[in-house]
Design a protein around this motif. Structure first.
Motif, PDB file in Angstrom:
ATOM      1  N   HIS A 228       0.826  -1.215   0.000  1.00 18.06           N
ATOM      2  CA  HIS A 228       0.000   0.000   0.000  1.00 18.06           C
ATOM      3  C   HIS A 228       0.858   1.262   0.000  1.00 18.06           C
ATOM      4  CE1 HIS A 228      -4.102  -1.534   0.071  1.00 18.06           C
ATOM      5  NE2 HIS A 228      -3.593  -2.584   0.700  1.00 18.06           N
ATOM      6  N   ARG A 229       1.985   1.238   0.710  1.00 15.10           N
ATOM      7  CA  ARG A 229       2.885   2.404   0.652  1.00 15.10           C
ATOM      8  C   ARG A 229       3.387   2.624  -0.768  1.00 15.10           C
ATOM      9  NH1 ARG A 229       4.907   0.442   5.751  1.00 15.10           N
ATOM     10  NH2 ARG A 229       6.654  -0.584   4.707  1.00 15.10           N
ATOM     11  N   ALA A 230       3.722   1.529  -1.463  1.00 21.96           N
ATOM     12  CA  ALA A 230       4.205   1.647  -2.838  1.00 21.96           C
ATOM     13  C   ALA A 230       3.118   2.202  -3.749  1.00 21.96           C
ATOM     14  CB  ALA A 230       4.679   0.288  -3.353  1.00 21.96           C
ATOM     15  N   LEU A 231       1.881   1.773  -3.542  1.00 26.29           N
ATOM     16  CA  LEU A 231       0.768   2.305  -4.334  1.00 26.29           C
ATOM     17  C   LEU A 231       0.576   3.790  -4.062  1.00 26.29           C
ATOM     18  CD1 LEU A 231      -1.621   1.707  -6.265  1.00 26.29           C
ATOM     19  CD2 LEU A 231      -3.002   1.252  -4.214  1.00 26.29           C
ATOM     20  N   HIS A 232       0.648   4.170  -2.799  1.00 26.89           N
ATOM     21  CA  HIS A 232       0.494   5.585  -2.444  1.00 26.89           C
ATOM     22  C   HIS A 232       1.602   6.425  -3.082  1.00 26.89           C
ATOM     23  CE1 HIS A 232      -1.468   3.961   1.499  1.00 26.89           C
ATOM     24  NE2 HIS A 232      -2.198   3.745   0.442  1.00 26.89           N
ATOM     25  N   GLN A 233       2.823   5.925  -3.019  1.00 24.90           N
ATOM     26  CA  GLN A 233       3.950   6.655  -3.611  1.00 24.90           C
ATOM     27  C   GLN A 233       3.794   6.768  -5.127  1.00 24.90           C
ATOM     28  OE1 GLN A 233       6.393   8.259  -2.128  1.00 24.90           O
ATOM     29  NE2 GLN A 233       6.058   7.587  -0.013  1.00 24.90           N
ATOM     30  N   ALA A 234       3.236   5.742  -5.753  1.00 23.83           N
ATOM     31  CA  ALA A 234       3.066   5.745  -7.208  1.00 23.83           C
ATOM     32  C   ALA A 234       2.067   6.797  -7.663  1.00 23.83           C
ATOM     33  CB  ALA A 234       2.615   4.361  -7.681  1.00 23.83           C
ATOM     34  N   ALA A 235       1.233   7.298  -6.743  1.00 27.47           N
ATOM     35  CA  ALA A 235       0.282   8.354  -7.094  1.00 27.47           C
ATOM     36  C   ALA A 235       0.971   9.702  -7.278  1.00 27.47           C
ATOM     37  CB  ALA A 235      -0.792   8.468  -6.009  1.00 27.47           C
ATOM     38  N   HIS A 236       2.141   9.866  -6.683  1.00 32.68           N
ATOM     39  CA  HIS A 236       2.936  11.091  -6.814  1.00 32.68           C
ATOM     40  C   HIS A 236       2.127  12.339  -6.457  1.00 32.68           C
ATOM     41  CE1 HIS A 236       6.466   9.081  -8.457  1.00 32.68           C
ATOM     42  NE2 HIS A 236       5.632   8.361  -9.198  1.00 32.68           N
ATOM     43  N   ASN A 237       1.533  12.278  -5.251  1.00 31.62           N
ATOM     44  CA  ASN A 237       0.758  13.420  -4.768  1.00 31.62           C
ATOM     45  C   ASN A 237       1.001  13.569  -3.273  1.00 31.62           C
ATOM     46  OD1 ASN A 237      -1.580  14.935  -3.626  1.00 31.62           O
ATOM     47  ND2 ASN A 237      -2.237  14.977  -5.768  1.00 31.62           N
ATOM     48  N   ARG A 238       1.748  14.592  -2.906  1.00 31.40           N
ATOM     49  CA  ARG A 238       2.150  14.757  -1.505  1.00 31.40           C
ATOM     50  C   ARG A 238       0.960  15.021  -0.588  1.00 31.40           C
ATOM     51  NH1 ARG A 238       5.950  19.784  -2.637  1.00 31.40           N
ATOM     52  NH2 ARG A 238       5.959  18.699  -4.655  1.00 31.40           N
ATOM     53  N   TYR A 239      -0.088  15.665  -1.111  1.00 31.88           N
ATOM     54  CA  TYR A 239      -1.243  15.966  -0.271  1.00 31.88           C
ATOM     55  C   TYR A 239      -2.037  14.699   0.022  1.00 31.88           C
ATOM     56  CZ  TYR A 239       0.070  20.686  -1.443  1.00 31.88           C
ATOM     57  OH  TYR A 239       0.787  21.833  -1.602  1.00 31.88           O
ATOM     58  N   LEU A 240      -2.077  13.788  -0.931  1.00 34.17           N
ATOM     59  CA  LEU A 240      -2.723  12.503  -0.684  1.00 34.17           C
ATOM     60  C   LEU A 240      -1.966  11.733   0.391  1.00 34.17           C
ATOM     61  CD1 LEU A 240      -4.849  10.367  -1.494  1.00 34.17           C
ATOM     62  CD2 LEU A 240      -3.185   9.505  -3.147  1.00 34.17           C
ATOM     63  N   LEU A 241      -0.637  11.757   0.340  1.00 34.88           N
ATOM     64  CA  LEU A 241       0.156  11.062   1.355  1.00 34.88           C
ATOM     65  C   LEU A 241      -0.140  11.608   2.745  1.00 34.88           C
ATOM     66  CD1 LEU A 241       3.636  10.773  -0.426  1.00 34.88           C
ATOM     67  CD2 LEU A 241       1.918   8.980  -0.105  1.00 34.88           C
ATOM     68  N   ARG A 242      -0.284  12.916   2.851  1.00 28.17           N
ATOM     69  CA  ARG A 242      -0.596  13.520   4.152  1.00 28.17           C
ATOM     70  C   ARG A 242      -1.977  13.098   4.637  1.00 28.17           C
ATOM     71  NH1 ARG A 242       1.349  19.647   2.571  1.00 28.17           N
ATOM     72  NH2 ARG A 242       3.581  19.169   2.291  1.00 28.17           N
ATOM     73  N   ALA A 243      -2.922  12.953   3.715  1.00 30.26           N
ATOM     74  CA  ALA A 243      -4.275  12.538   4.096  1.00 30.26           C
ATOM     75  C   ALA A 243      -4.308  11.079   4.523  1.00 30.26           C
ATOM     76  CB  ALA A 243      -5.236  12.773   2.926  1.00 30.26           C
ATOM     77  N   LEU A 244      -3.463  10.258   3.909  1.00 27.58           N
ATOM     78  CA  LEU A 244      -3.446   8.825   4.216  1.00 27.58           C
ATOM     79  C   LEU A 244      -2.750   8.503   5.533  1.00 27.58           C
ATOM     80  CD1 LEU A 244      -2.723   7.487   0.637  1.00 27.58           C
ATOM     81  CD2 LEU A 244      -4.610   6.688   2.086  1.00 27.58           C
ATOM     82  N   ALA A 245      -1.816   9.332   5.970  1.00 27.46           N
ATOM     83  CA  ALA A 245      -1.026   9.028   7.160  1.00 27.46           C
ATOM     84  C   ALA A 245      -1.882   8.761   8.399  1.00 27.46           C
ATOM     85  CB  ALA A 245      -0.014  10.144   7.418  1.00 27.46           C
ATOM     86  N   PRO A 246      -2.865   9.622   8.737  1.00 26.89           N
ATOM     87  CA  PRO A 246      -3.667   9.330   9.935  1.00 26.89           C
ATOM     88  C   PRO A 246      -4.560   8.102   9.785  1.00 26.89           C
ATOM     89  CG  PRO A 246      -4.489  11.292   8.801  1.00 26.89           C
ATOM     90  CD  PRO A 246      -3.181  10.956   8.180  1.00 26.89           C
ATOM     91  N   ILE A 247      -4.896   7.737   8.538  1.00 30.98           N
ATOM     92  CA  ILE A 247      -5.677   6.523   8.328  1.00 30.98           C
ATOM     93  C   ILE A 247      -4.844   5.307   8.745  1.00 30.98           C
ATOM     94  CG2 ILE A 247      -6.816   5.067   6.614  1.00 30.98           C
ATOM     95  CD1 ILE A 247      -8.302   7.656   7.119  1.00 30.98           C
ATOM     96  N   GLY A 248      -3.577   5.313   8.334  1.00 30.32           N
ATOM     97  CA  GLY A 248      -2.687   4.227   8.725  1.00 30.32           C
ATOM     98  C   GLY A 248      -2.517   4.132  10.226  1.00 30.32           C
ATOM     99  N   ASP A 249      -2.447   5.288  10.891  1.00 30.96           N
ATOM    100  CA  ASP A 249      -2.336   5.293  12.353  1.00 30.96           C
ATOM    101  C   ASP A 249      -3.589   4.689  12.990  1.00 30.96           C
ATOM    102  OD1 ASP A 249       0.136   6.488  12.235  1.00 30.96           O
ATOM    103  OD2 ASP A 249      -0.626   8.514  12.554  1.00 30.96           O
ATOM    104  N   ALA A 250      -4.743   5.100  12.488  1.00 38.54           N
ATOM    105  CA  ALA A 250      -5.997   4.625  13.067  1.00 38.54           C
ATOM    106  C   ALA A 250      -6.156   3.117  12.910  1.00 38.54           C
ATOM    107  CB  ALA A 250      -7.177   5.352  12.420  1.00 38.54           C
ATOM    108  N   LEU A 251      -5.666   2.579  11.813  1.00 35.19           N
ATOM    109  CA  LEU A 251      -5.779   1.134  11.588  1.00 35.19           C
ATOM    110  C   LEU A 251      -5.039   0.329  12.657  1.00 35.19           C
ATOM    111  CD1 LEU A 251      -5.360   1.003   7.714  1.00 35.19           C
ATOM    112  CD2 LEU A 251      -7.451   0.489   9.005  1.00 35.19           C
ATOM    113  N   LEU A 252      -4.016   0.942  13.281  1.00 39.35           N
ATOM    114  CA  LEU A 252      -3.281   0.251  14.333  1.00 39.35           C
ATOM    115  C   LEU A 252      -4.177  -0.094  15.520  1.00 39.35           C
ATOM    116  CD1 LEU A 252       0.013   2.363  14.432  1.00 39.35           C
ATOM    117  CD2 LEU A 252      -0.281   0.084  13.438  1.00 39.35           C
ATOM    118  N   LEU A 253      -5.281   0.651  15.664  1.00 39.63           N
ATOM    119  CA  LEU A 253      -6.151   0.465  16.822  1.00 39.63           C
ATOM    120  C   LEU A 253      -7.183  -0.648  16.626  1.00 39.63           C
ATOM    121  CD1 LEU A 253      -6.833   4.226  17.598  1.00 39.63           C
ATOM    122  CD2 LEU A 253      -5.338   2.684  18.866  1.00 39.63           C
TER     123      LEU A 253
END
Length: 214
Positions: A131-156
């Motif tokens: 999933h990180r590779a897919l996110h990086q392949a989008a080449h959009n820094r704002y999308l990466l920032r939006a996805l970061a808290p989603i990844g954190d929340a999944l830890l719970l």
């Protein structure tokens, strides 16, 4: 030279997150500053700073009886989380189909090819790499920032859905569908495949919750 407090606070923060990932820290578990400091072998100052950061990110919350605990999501919050994840992962796949370069595609294809031979204890981390590779392949820094808290929340949410019977095999097929669409630049198919993948993960999460003892 002693480490700076900020560096120790970063270590405490990272080790707390690793505890969530490994399952040694569970949603609803009480968090006491002194106990956490003893557990991590640190003084209370960097642990206090890490706790403040974790509270700001929603990973630590106030418990029903007072005090702090590892945050726990109810069914509605889990549904909201997966709804947002589906939208963002779909967007990532759509953008990847438009923006991915040949190195991005080769990496995604290699990750999919490696999935079938993975030992069970490596599947979850490999899935995060995909999933990180897919996110990086989008080449959009704002999308990466939006996805970061989603990844954190999944830890719970506890154990990975890939541990549910049949889910890892199904996910491999779903990953392959996403990558095939990205490789040929089919943005509509890439988004649809990514959304379906997250919807299937949500269904597995609900099945796992239903199987838990009351």
């Amino acid at each position: 030279m002693p480490r700076a407090a900020g560096s120790l606070a970063d270590q405490a923060y990272d080790r707390f997150r690793e505890g969530l990932r490994s399952g040694s820290l569970r949603p609803g578990q009480r968090v006491l500053e002194v106990e956490l400091a003893e557990r991590l072998g640190m003084s209370r100052t960097p642990v206090r700073e890490a706790i403040r950061r974790l509270q700001a990110e929603g990973l630590i919350a106030h418990g029903p009886g007072g005090g702090l605990c590892v945050a726990h999501y109810d069914h509605r919050e889990v549904a909201e989380l997966y709804g947002m994840r589906e939208a963002l992962e779909g967007t990532a796949a759509r953008l990847a189909a438009r923006q991915a370069g040949r190195p991005d595609i080769l990496l995604l294809e290699a990750l999919v090819a490696a999935e079938a031979a993975l030992p069970a204890d490596a599947v979850a981390e490999h899935n995060r790499r995909f999933h990180r590779a897919l996110h990086q392949a989008a080449h959009n820094r704002y999308l990466l920032r939006a996805l970061a808290p989603i990844g954190d929340a999944l830890l719970l949410l506890g154990p990975t859905t890939l541990a549910h019977p049949g889910r890892a095999a199904a996910a491999r097929v779903e990953h392959a569908r996403i990558v095939a669409a990205v490789a040929v630049g089919d943005a509509d198919e890439a988004e649809a495949a990514a959304r379906a993948h997250i919807a299937a993960a949500h269904a597995a999460r609900l099945a796992m919750a239903a199987e838990e003892p009351a």
